[in-house]
Design a protein around this motif. Sequence first.
Motif, short mmCIF file in Angstrom:
data_model
loop_
_atom_site.label_atom_id
_atom_site.label_comp_id
_atom_site.label_asym_id
_atom_site.label_seq_id
_atom_site.Cartn_x
_atom_site.Cartn_y
_atom_site.Cartn_z
N ASP A 20 0.71 -1.17 -0.02
CA ASP A 20 0.01 0.13 0.05
C ASP A 20 0.90 1.33 -0.07
OD1 ASP A 20 0.72 0.57 2.80
OD2 ASP A 20 -0.97 -0.54 3.53
N LEU A 21 0.08 2.30 -0.15
CA LEU A 21 1.02 3.70 -0.17
C LEU A 21 1.69 4.11 1.00
CD1 LEU A 21 -1.01 5.91 -2.91
CD2 LEU A 21 0.94 4.31 -3.31
N GLU A 22 1.18 3.70 2.06
CA GLU A 22 1.78 3.85 3.47
C GLU A 22 3.04 3.19 3.59
OE1 GLU A 22 -0.84 3.38 6.79
OE2 GLU A 22 -2.56 4.10 5.72
N ASP A 23 2.89 2.06 3.13
CA ASP A 23 4.43 1.36 3.11
C ASP A 23 5.19 1.93 1.98
OD1 ASP A 23 3.68 -0.38 4.91
OD2 ASP A 23 3.14 -1.93 3.90
N VAL A 24 5.08 2.48 0.91
CA VAL A 24 5.90 3.62 0.19
C VAL A 24 6.33 4.82 0.77
CG1 VAL A 24 6.17 4.59 -1.91
CG2 VAL A 24 4.66 2.51 -1.99
N TRP A 25 5.46 5.26 1.61
CA TRP A 25 5.87 6.38 2.39
C TRP A 25 6.88 6.05 3.32
CZ3 TRP A 25 4.01 11.39 2.42
CH2 TRP A 25 4.53 12.27 3.64
N CYS A 26 6.66 4.99 4.14
CA CYS A 26 7.74 4.30 4.97
C CYS A 26 8.95 4.24 4.70
CB CYS A 26 6.85 3.40 6.17
SG CYS A 26 5.49 3.94 7.18
N HIS A 27 8.81 3.61 3.56
CA HIS A 27 10.04 3.35 2.78
C HIS A 27 10.86 4.59 2.33
CE1 HIS A 27 13.39 1.71 0.08
NE2 HIS A 27 13.17 2.48 -0.73
N LEU A 28 10.36 5.66 1.86
CA LEU A 28 10.89 6.80 1.86
C LEU A 28 11.26 7.68 2.94
CD1 LEU A 28 8.57 7.99 -1.01
CD2 LEU A 28 10.89 7.42 -1.31
N GLN A 29 10.58 7.26 3.96
CA GLN A 29 10.83 7.90 5.41
C GLN A 29 11.98 7.34 5.98
OE1 GLN A 29 7.88 7.61 8.63
NE2 GLN A 29 9.47 8.23 10.07
N CYS A 30 12.17 6.16 5.72
CA CYS A 30 13.53 5.57 6.31
C CYS A 30 14.87 6.02 5.28
CB CYS A 30 13.32 3.76 5.95
SG CYS A 30 12.16 3.15 7.16
N VAL A 31 14.59 6.42 4.11
CA VAL A 31 15.86 6.56 3.49
C VAL A 31 16.10 8.05 3.33
CG1 VAL A 31 15.73 4.47 1.90
CG2 VAL A 31 14.47 6.54 1.20
N SER A 32 15.01 8.69 4.12
CA SER A 32 15.35 10.27 4.03
C SER A 32 16.62 10.80 4.83
CB SER A 32 14.09 11.08 4.71
OG SER A 32 13.98 10.93 5.83
N PRO A 33 17.16 11.69 4.47
CA PRO A 33 18.58 12.06 5.36
C PRO A 33 18.51 12.08 6.83
CG PRO A 33 18.35 13.48 3.19
CD PRO A 33 17.05 12.56 3.55
N ASP A 34 17.30 12.70 7.17
CA ASP A 34 17.29 12.87 8.86
C ASP A 34 16.29 12.32 9.42
OD1 ASP A 34 15.28 14.38 7.82
OD2 ASP A 34 15.86 16.33 8.59
N MET A 35 15.40 11.37 8.57
CA MET A 35 14.35 10.57 9.09
C MET A 35 13.31 11.48 9.39
SD MET A 35 14.80 7.16 9.14
CE MET A 35 13.83 6.52 10.18
N SER A 36 13.08 12.61 8.87
CA SER A 36 11.87 13.42 9.18
C SER A 36 11.07 13.83 7.82
CB SER A 36 12.27 14.68 9.92
OG SER A 36 13.21 15.52 9.28
N LEU A 99 -2.24 12.01 6.67
CA LEU A 99 -2.16 10.95 7.80
C LEU A 99 -0.95 11.30 8.36
CD1 LEU A 99 -3.08 8.63 9.47
CD2 LEU A 99 -1.95 7.25 7.86
N PHE A 100 0.22 11.51 7.58
CA PHE A 100 1.59 11.49 8.43
C PHE A 100 2.07 13.06 8.17
CE2 PHE A 100 1.44 6.96 6.55
CZ PHE A 100 1.94 6.34 7.45
N CYS A 101 1.51 13.89 7.59
CA CYS A 101 2.17 15.15 7.62
C CYS A 101 1.22 16.05 8.40
CB CYS A 101 2.39 15.75 6.31
SG CYS A 101 3.77 15.13 5.44
N ASN A 102 -0.13 15.87 8.46
CA ASN A 102 -1.00 16.90 9.04
C ASN A 102 -1.90 16.23 10.05
OD1 ASN A 102 -0.15 18.70 6.94
ND2 ASN A 102 -1.78 17.69 5.56
#
Length: 127
Positions: A20-36, A99-102
């Motif tokens: 699902d797209l939530e898991d895509v989001w979480c993958h991107l969060q994990c590879v973001s430079p500062d995890m934010s 869901l994740f930003c707001n």
Amino acid sequence: LRPHVEWAEVAEKLDKAFGDLEDVWCHLQCVSPDMSYDGTVSWAMYQSLMQQIKVSDCDQKLLWLDVDALAEGAVPFEKLISVAYGGARDEEAADVVELFCNSEVTRNKSTMNLGPVVSAMSSSQDV
């Protein structure tokens, strides 16, 4: 020069790998430079996502041109999803961003999933 893989195949691979797209989001969060992760997909984050679903380096570059047509080096999450799914999941992508930003919901899905487990463990130790 055209990519060997089409966006429809990329969408299928994303669905298979992440569910699902939530898991895509979480993958991107994990590879973001500062995890934010704030919903912006950089070239490096996009590369990580495409490598996860085994899209060749050359195809990654060619497909990125569809996503980042203005050559800004980063795009909103919703834009990536819109291109990948041909607009079919735009509303769902907007919901994930909401869901994740707001909201007050934690941005770490794995932590969200551990909540009931941790609660159950705590209550069993009280007995």
